[in-house]
Design a protein around this motif. Structure first.
Motif, PDB file in Angstrom:
ATOM      1  N   SER A 333      28.881  51.301   8.813  1.00 62.21           N
ATOM      2  CA  SER A 333      29.584  51.566   7.557  1.00 62.21           C
ATOM      3  C   SER A 333      28.680  51.144   6.412  1.00 62.21           C
ATOM      4  O   SER A 333      27.489  50.899   6.584  1.00 62.21           O
ATOM      5  N   ARG A 337      31.434  53.642   1.812  1.00 61.75           N
ATOM      6  CA  ARG A 337      32.180  54.223   2.927  1.00 61.75           C
ATOM      7  C   ARG A 337      33.340  53.321   3.339  1.00 61.75           C
ATOM      8  O   ARG A 337      34.447  53.798   3.621  1.00 61.75           O
ATOM      9  N   ARG A 338      33.111  52.018   3.388  1.00 63.28           N
ATOM     10  CA  ARG A 338      34.164  51.087   3.783  1.00 63.28           C
ATOM     11  C   ARG A 338      35.283  51.055   2.744  1.00 63.28           C
ATOM     12  O   ARG A 338      36.463  50.900   3.094  1.00 63.28           O
ATOM     13  N   HIS A 339      34.930  51.196   1.470  1.00 62.09           N
ATOM     14  CA  HIS A 339      35.943  51.189   0.417  1.00 62.09           C
ATOM     15  C   HIS A 339      36.959  52.316   0.621  1.00 62.09           C
ATOM     16  O   HIS A 339      38.150  52.141   0.346  1.00 62.09           O
ATOM     17  N   GLY A 341      37.675  53.567   3.541  1.00 59.75           N
ATOM     18  CA  GLY A 341      38.277  53.435   4.864  1.00 59.75           C
ATOM     19  C   GLY A 341      37.622  54.252   5.953  1.00 59.75           C
ATOM     20  O   GLY A 341      38.298  54.633   6.917  1.00 59.75           O
ATOM     21  N   TRP A 342      36.320  54.521   5.848  1.00 57.43           N
ATOM     22  CA  TRP A 342      35.630  55.331   6.845  1.00 57.43           C
ATOM     23  C   TRP A 342      34.639  54.488   7.635  1.00 57.43           C
ATOM     24  O   TRP A 342      34.055  53.549   7.113  1.00 57.43           O
ATOM     25  N   ARG A 343      34.451  54.877   8.884  1.00 59.36           N
ATOM     26  CA  ARG A 343      33.480  54.229   9.758  1.00 59.36           C
ATOM     27  C   ARG A 343      32.734  55.303  10.553  1.00 59.36           C
ATOM     28  O   ARG A 343      33.143  56.458  10.599  1.00 59.36           O
ATOM     29  N   HIS A 367      38.409  57.060  10.870  1.00 56.46           N
ATOM     30  CA  HIS A 367      39.169  55.892  10.451  1.00 56.46           C
ATOM     31  C   HIS A 367      39.166  54.870  11.589  1.00 56.46           C
ATOM     32  O   HIS A 367      38.994  55.232  12.763  1.00 56.46           O
ATOM     33  N   PRO A 368      39.358  53.585  11.275  1.00 59.26           N
ATOM     34  CA  PRO A 368      39.365  52.567  12.342  1.00 59.26           C
ATOM     35  C   PRO A 368      40.368  52.872  13.453  1.00 59.26           C
ATOM     36  O   PRO A 368      40.086  52.615  14.624  1.00 59.26           O
ATOM     37  N   HIS A 443      26.956  38.741   5.136  1.00 55.87           N
ATOM     38  CA  HIS A 443      27.337  39.771   6.096  1.00 55.87           C
ATOM     39  C   HIS A 443      26.623  39.599   7.439  1.00 55.87           C
ATOM     40  O   HIS A 443      26.576  40.532   8.232  1.00 55.87           O
ATOM     41  N   GLN A 456      27.788  41.074  13.426  1.00 55.38           N
ATOM     42  CA  GLN A 456      27.850  41.875  12.199  1.00 55.38           C
ATOM     43  C   GLN A 456      26.622  41.564  11.364  1.00 55.38           C
ATOM     44  O   GLN A 456      26.307  40.403  11.100  1.00 55.38           O
ATOM     45  N   GLN A 462      25.971  48.380   6.856  1.00 54.12           N
ATOM     46  CA  GLN A 462      26.747  47.429   7.642  1.00 54.12           C
ATOM     47  C   GLN A 462      26.835  47.908   9.090  1.00 54.12           C
ATOM     48  O   GLN A 462      27.123  49.073   9.359  1.00 54.12           O
TER      49      GLN A 462
END
Length: 537
Positions: A333, A337-339, A341-343, A367-368, A443, A456, A462
């Motif tokens: 991510s 992209r995380r903002h 909601g994508w992975r 999505h998760p 992170h 992580q 990320q």
């Protein structure tokens, strides 16, 4: 599919080619593969034409003879290559013979085969052909490629090789049950196998979003370099605003160049902003194009052997990733992209994906909640509590970058007297270095939960790695001069497959914690008798 059914192609017609291959007789690829090979090598053969044009108009008559000669030579070369290429399916191995002057015979035992995939490049798709790619996980991409067969024959041959592989590993009875289960799970529709609802799929809207997130800075740099080189062959300056304003004036648009000059620095800023906007637009467009070409029609299905993935606009690939070959899960991510909601989910595997890459993309944009079922099918999970993660020590992350920031302040101070406007930019860059180091530390964390190691890393790119402890091949305890100063160690995990450019690395752990974690993981590995493990199908 059983070996006796090898004659029955996926479209329902009799597959004599595969039936003869199953008997051990030597077979050639389809004659139309000469056409595909000829077209693919044609651009290379035509490179000689510009060399002939160097002689000017006197060389033009030679082109009348050169072009047909080049085409004839290319066609004859492809025909000879096809004529001297053959393959045979034996009881224990696949043998591929090729070469005109230098003959080579390659034998691939069935028990060494990791995967058999299909690939259709644009010309092959137009002719209804497909390439059968055989891979053993040797680290050099495909070990053999049968280019090309009719699509029906290619699919039947792929199933035949997989049946022989299972027979070599499990015996004929287990292989027959596995093949029968595969036949019952597949309902043939047209030229694609349907397995009911896909495990994951992407529509065109999501494909466009994935392209937007694949914005490439490398493409921007390449575009800037191209424009710079392109300027060198022109008789005018494409970066001179007077030239473009003059062209607009010629077509009826009137501009007061004197008024633009009066803007001074503002005009330069606007020009630079326009150039940056153009480069950004090129980067975004290239990301969309590359993603569309690669991921169009993306579909992931769960099949008895593992995960079947079909994708591609011009080049269609159809591969099966064996589930027991998955070594780790990679959830990728970034801040943007995380903002939203994508992975992105990849599997690190022993089987190769494409040109030597062991990271299989199984969900380019998801999505998760869509990722969890895919992980579960691979025996992985992402259930660790975010609050339970352990962070590394801050000092080793900050020290080096802080020293670099202080060193950068020296030329900034000199510029303060020579070029006052440039000095604040250098000071700002120096101030960013410790901030970037702090973000990397924030992170960088890990935790062990339910037999899995969660690691992580990265703040912009990320990356969350889900590694079952029993899949660890080795652990290296490392330390640098900075680690010696702070009493810390690093851990580098050896994991089979995957990309060697991104090793799993934990940094700046307290020495006692690093040793304890290494011993805990190695103890979990030592408890498993891998000689008695039966790989799931």
């Amino acid at each position: 599919m059983t070996e006796a059914a090898a004659r029955q192609g996926p479209w329902g017609e009799r597959s004599d080619v595969v039936a003869e291959a199953a008997s051990g007789a030597a077979q050639r690829t389809h004659p139309l593969s000469i056409v595909t090979g000829f077209i693919s090598t044609l651009p290379q053969m035509l490179y000689a034409i510009p060399a002939l044009l160097v002689g000017g108009s006197k060389a033009i008559p030679y082109l009348i003879f050169a072009i047909p000669a080049i085409l004839l030579f290319a066609g004859a070369a492809r025909w000879l290559a096809w004529r001297h290429f053959s393959y045979r399916i034996g009881a224990d191995d696949i043998r591929v013979d090729h070469g005109v002057l230098r003959r080579q015979s390659r034998s691939i035992p069935f028990e060494r085969i990791q995967d058999v995939g299909l690939e259709q490049k644009p010309v092959a798709r137009l002719l209804g052909l497909a390439a059968v790619k055989i891979e053993t996980g040797g680290g050099k991409g495909e070990d053999a490629e049968l280019s090309y067969l009719k699509l029906a024959d290619a699919e039947a041959l792929r199933d035949l090789i997989r049946d022989r592989k299972h027979s070599a590993l499990d015996g004929p009875d287990v292989a027959a049950e596995t093949a029968a289960a595969a036949d019952r799970s597949v309902e043939t529709t047209g030229n694609a196998a349907s397995f009911g609802a896909p495990l994951f799929a992407m529509d065109n809207r999501r494909l466009l979003l994935a392209g937007l997130f694949n914005f490439s800075l490398v493409v921007i740099a390449a575009a800037a370099a191209f424009f710079q080189q392109f300027q060198n062959v022109l008789s005018f300056d494409i970066y001179n605003p007077r030239f473009w304003l003059g062209m607009l004036t010629d077509v009826g648009f009137n501009f007061d160049i004197g008024a633009l000059r009066s803007l001074g620095l503002i005009a330069q800023i606007l020009t630079a902003g326009g150039a940056i906007a153009l480069l950004i637009a090129i980067g975004v467009l290239s990301g969309i194009v590359r993603t569309t070409l690669r991921e169009y029609g993306f579909r992931l299905d769960r099949v008895p052997a593992g995960f079947r993935r079909r994708r591609g606009l011009l080049t269609l690939t159809d591969v099966v990733l064996p589930a027991h070959r998955v070594q780790a899960g990679l959830i990728l991510s970034g801040p943007i992209r995380r903002h939203f909601g994508w992975r992105e989910l990849k599997f690190q595997s022993l089987a190769q994906d494409g040109k030597g890459s062991g990271d299989h993309n199984v969900a380019p944009l998801a999505h998760p909640r869509e990722i969890l079922p895919i992980l579960a099918e691979a025996g992985l999970e992402n259930s660790a509590d975010p609050g339970s993660y352990h962070r590394a020590m801050l000092g080793p992350f900050m020290l080096l970058w802080s020293i670099l920031a202080l060193l950068l302040c020296i030329p900034a101070t000199v510029l303060l007297f020579l070029i006052p406007l440039a000095a604040p930019l250098v000071y700002a860059a120096a101030a960013c270095l410790p901030v970037l180091a702090w973000l990397r530390w924030k992170h960088h964390r890990h935790v062990v939960h339910a037999g899995q190691l969660y690691v992580q890393t990265g703040w912009w790119r990320q990356r969350l790695t889900l590694l079952p402890m029993v899949k660890t091949q080795s652990i290296d305890l490392t330390y640098s001069p900075i680690d010696r100063l702070f009493g810390t160690n690093g851990l580098v995990f050896g994991v089979a497959g995957g990309s060697s450019s991104f090793p799993l690395h934990l940094r700046a752990l307290p020495e006692a914690e690093a040793v304890s974690l290494r011993d805990r993981i190695m103890a979990a590995v030592a408890q498993v008798d891998f000689s008695e493990m039966h790989a799931p199908r």
